[in-house]
Design a protein around this motif. Sequence first.
Motif, mmCIF file in Angstrom:
data_model
loop_
_atom_site.group_PDB
_atom_site.id
_atom_site.type_symbol
_atom_site.label_atom_id
_atom_site.label_comp_id
_atom_site.label_asym_id
_atom_site.label_seq_id
_atom_site.Cartn_x
_atom_site.Cartn_y
_atom_site.Cartn_z
ATOM 1 N N LYS A 291 -11.276 11.983 -44.742
ATOM 2 C CA LYS A 291 -10.191 11.620 -45.670
ATOM 3 C C LYS A 291 -10.701 10.665 -46.743
ATOM 4 C CE LYS A 291 -6.506 11.921 -42.257
ATOM 5 N NZ LYS A 291 -5.541 11.134 -41.478
ATOM 6 N N ALA A 292 -11.474 9.683 -46.340
ATOM 7 C CA ALA A 292 -11.991 8.699 -47.296
ATOM 8 C C ALA A 292 -12.924 9.371 -48.311
ATOM 9 C CB ALA A 292 -12.718 7.578 -46.555
ATOM 10 N N ALA A 293 -13.767 10.287 -47.841
ATOM 11 C CA ALA A 293 -14.659 11.011 -48.754
ATOM 12 C C ALA A 293 -13.850 11.864 -49.722
ATOM 13 C CB ALA A 293 -15.641 11.871 -47.959
ATOM 14 N N ASP A 294 -12.834 12.537 -49.209
ATOM 15 C CA ASP A 294 -11.969 13.353 -50.070
ATOM 16 C C ASP A 294 -11.300 12.501 -51.144
ATOM 17 O OD1 ASP A 294 -12.588 15.645 -48.659
ATOM 18 O OD2 ASP A 294 -10.706 15.685 -47.527
ATOM 19 N N GLN A 295 -10.792 11.341 -50.756
ATOM 20 C CA GLN A 295 -10.111 10.462 -51.706
ATOM 21 C C GLN A 295 -11.058 9.982 -52.794
ATOM 22 O OE1 GLN A 295 -8.450 7.452 -49.170
ATOM 23 N NE2 GLN A 295 -6.586 8.621 -48.753
ATOM 24 N N MET A 296 -12.289 9.637 -52.401
ATOM 25 C CA MET A 296 -13.254 9.180 -53.400
ATOM 26 C C MET A 296 -13.581 10.292 -54.392
ATOM 27 S SD MET A 296 -15.960 6.649 -51.503
ATOM 28 C CE MET A 296 -16.050 7.440 -49.893
ATOM 29 N N GLU A 297 -13.703 11.523 -53.885
ATOM 30 C CA GLU A 297 -13.995 12.640 -54.790
ATOM 31 C C GLU A 297 -12.802 12.910 -55.711
ATOM 32 O OE1 GLU A 297 -15.932 17.058 -54.749
ATOM 33 O OE2 GLU A 297 -14.401 16.639 -53.257
ATOM 34 N N GLU A 298 -11.597 12.897 -55.150
ATOM 35 C CA GLU A 298 -10.391 13.138 -55.948
ATOM 36 C C GLU A 298 -10.224 12.089 -57.050
ATOM 37 O OE1 GLU A 298 -7.149 13.289 -53.164
ATOM 38 O OE2 GLU A 298 -7.914 15.121 -52.230
ATOM 39 N N GLN A 299 -10.616 10.860 -56.759
ATOM 40 C CA GLN A 299 -10.502 9.778 -57.737
ATOM 41 C C GLN A 299 -11.645 9.802 -58.748
ATOM 42 O OE1 GLN A 299 -10.390 6.279 -55.278
ATOM 43 N NE2 GLN A 299 -8.332 6.710 -54.506
ATOM 44 N N GLY A 300 -12.605 10.687 -58.540
ATOM 45 C CA GLY A 300 -13.734 10.781 -59.461
ATOM 46 C C GLY A 300 -14.782 9.704 -59.252
ATOM 47 N N ILE B 61 -17.061 9.703 -56.796
ATOM 48 C CA ILE B 61 -18.304 10.309 -56.342
ATOM 49 C C ILE B 61 -18.393 11.747 -56.858
ATOM 50 C CG2 ILE B 61 -18.547 8.852 -54.289
ATOM 51 C CD1 ILE B 61 -17.427 11.190 -52.611
ATOM 52 N N THR B 62 -19.611 12.227 -56.940
ATOM 53 C CA THR B 62 -19.842 13.611 -57.357
ATOM 54 C C THR B 62 -19.670 14.534 -56.163
ATOM 55 O OG1 THR B 62 -22.197 13.539 -56.830
ATOM 56 C CG2 THR B 62 -21.545 12.817 -59.062
ATOM 57 N N SER B 63 -19.647 15.819 -56.430
ATOM 58 C CA SER B 63 -19.537 16.776 -55.325
ATOM 59 C C SER B 63 -20.771 16.703 -54.421
ATOM 60 C CB SER B 63 -19.326 18.197 -55.845
ATOM 61 O OG SER B 63 -20.386 18.586 -56.696
ATOM 62 N N ALA B 64 -21.930 16.412 -54.988
ATOM 63 C CA ALA B 64 -23.138 16.263 -54.172
ATOM 64 C C ALA B 64 -23.027 15.046 -53.252
ATOM 65 C CB ALA B 64 -24.372 16.149 -55.055
ATOM 66 N N GLU B 65 -22.496 13.947 -53.786
ATOM 67 C CA GLU B 65 -22.302 12.753 -52.958
ATOM 68 C C GLU B 65 -21.257 13.027 -51.882
ATOM 69 O OE1 GLU B 65 -23.171 9.059 -55.980
ATOM 70 O OE2 GLU B 65 -21.407 10.299 -56.370
ATOM 71 N N GLN C 209 -15.985 -0.294 -58.173
ATOM 72 C CA GLN C 209 -15.036 0.423 -57.318
ATOM 73 C C GLN C 209 -15.775 1.442 -56.453
ATOM 74 O OE1 GLN C 209 -11.831 2.293 -59.457
ATOM 75 N NE2 GLN C 209 -10.728 2.828 -57.600
ATOM 76 N N LYS C 210 -16.741 2.133 -57.057
ATOM 77 C CA LYS C 210 -17.528 3.117 -56.307
ATOM 78 C C LYS C 210 -18.311 2.419 -55.198
ATOM 79 C CE LYS C 210 -21.119 6.608 -56.806
ATOM 80 N NZ LYS C 210 -21.882 7.446 -57.756
ATOM 81 N N LYS C 211 -18.977 1.322 -55.535
ATOM 82 C CA LYS C 211 -19.761 0.585 -54.533
ATOM 83 C C LYS C 211 -18.866 0.085 -53.409
ATOM 84 C CE LYS C 211 -23.491 -0.922 -57.554
ATOM 85 N NZ LYS C 211 -24.136 -2.046 -58.221
ATOM 86 N N ALA C 212 -17.709 -0.450 -53.762
ATOM 87 C CA ALA C 212 -16.783 -0.964 -52.748
ATOM 88 C C ALA C 212 -16.286 0.159 -51.851
ATOM 89 C CB ALA C 212 -15.611 -1.673 -53.410
#
Length: 71
Positions: free
Chosen positions: A35-44, A46-50, A5-8
Amino acid sequence: MFDQQKKASLAAWRKMSEQAEADLDPEQQYDELLKAADQMEEQGLITSAEWRQLIRDAGNVFTHNQEETHS
């Protein structure tokens, strides 16, 4: 599953960052990338650094596209 999911999600983000300017104007593209970066972080996914790296990359895409638009 999580890694897939992360890779996709990251692949979709990269694809969006490489879209031709004709698809979206630079500001719209920048907003969508954020928005996409925010969603990935909210879903866990990606890390805050990513997340910070994606935001920097989105800024670089925006700057590049702005320069292309004004050339």
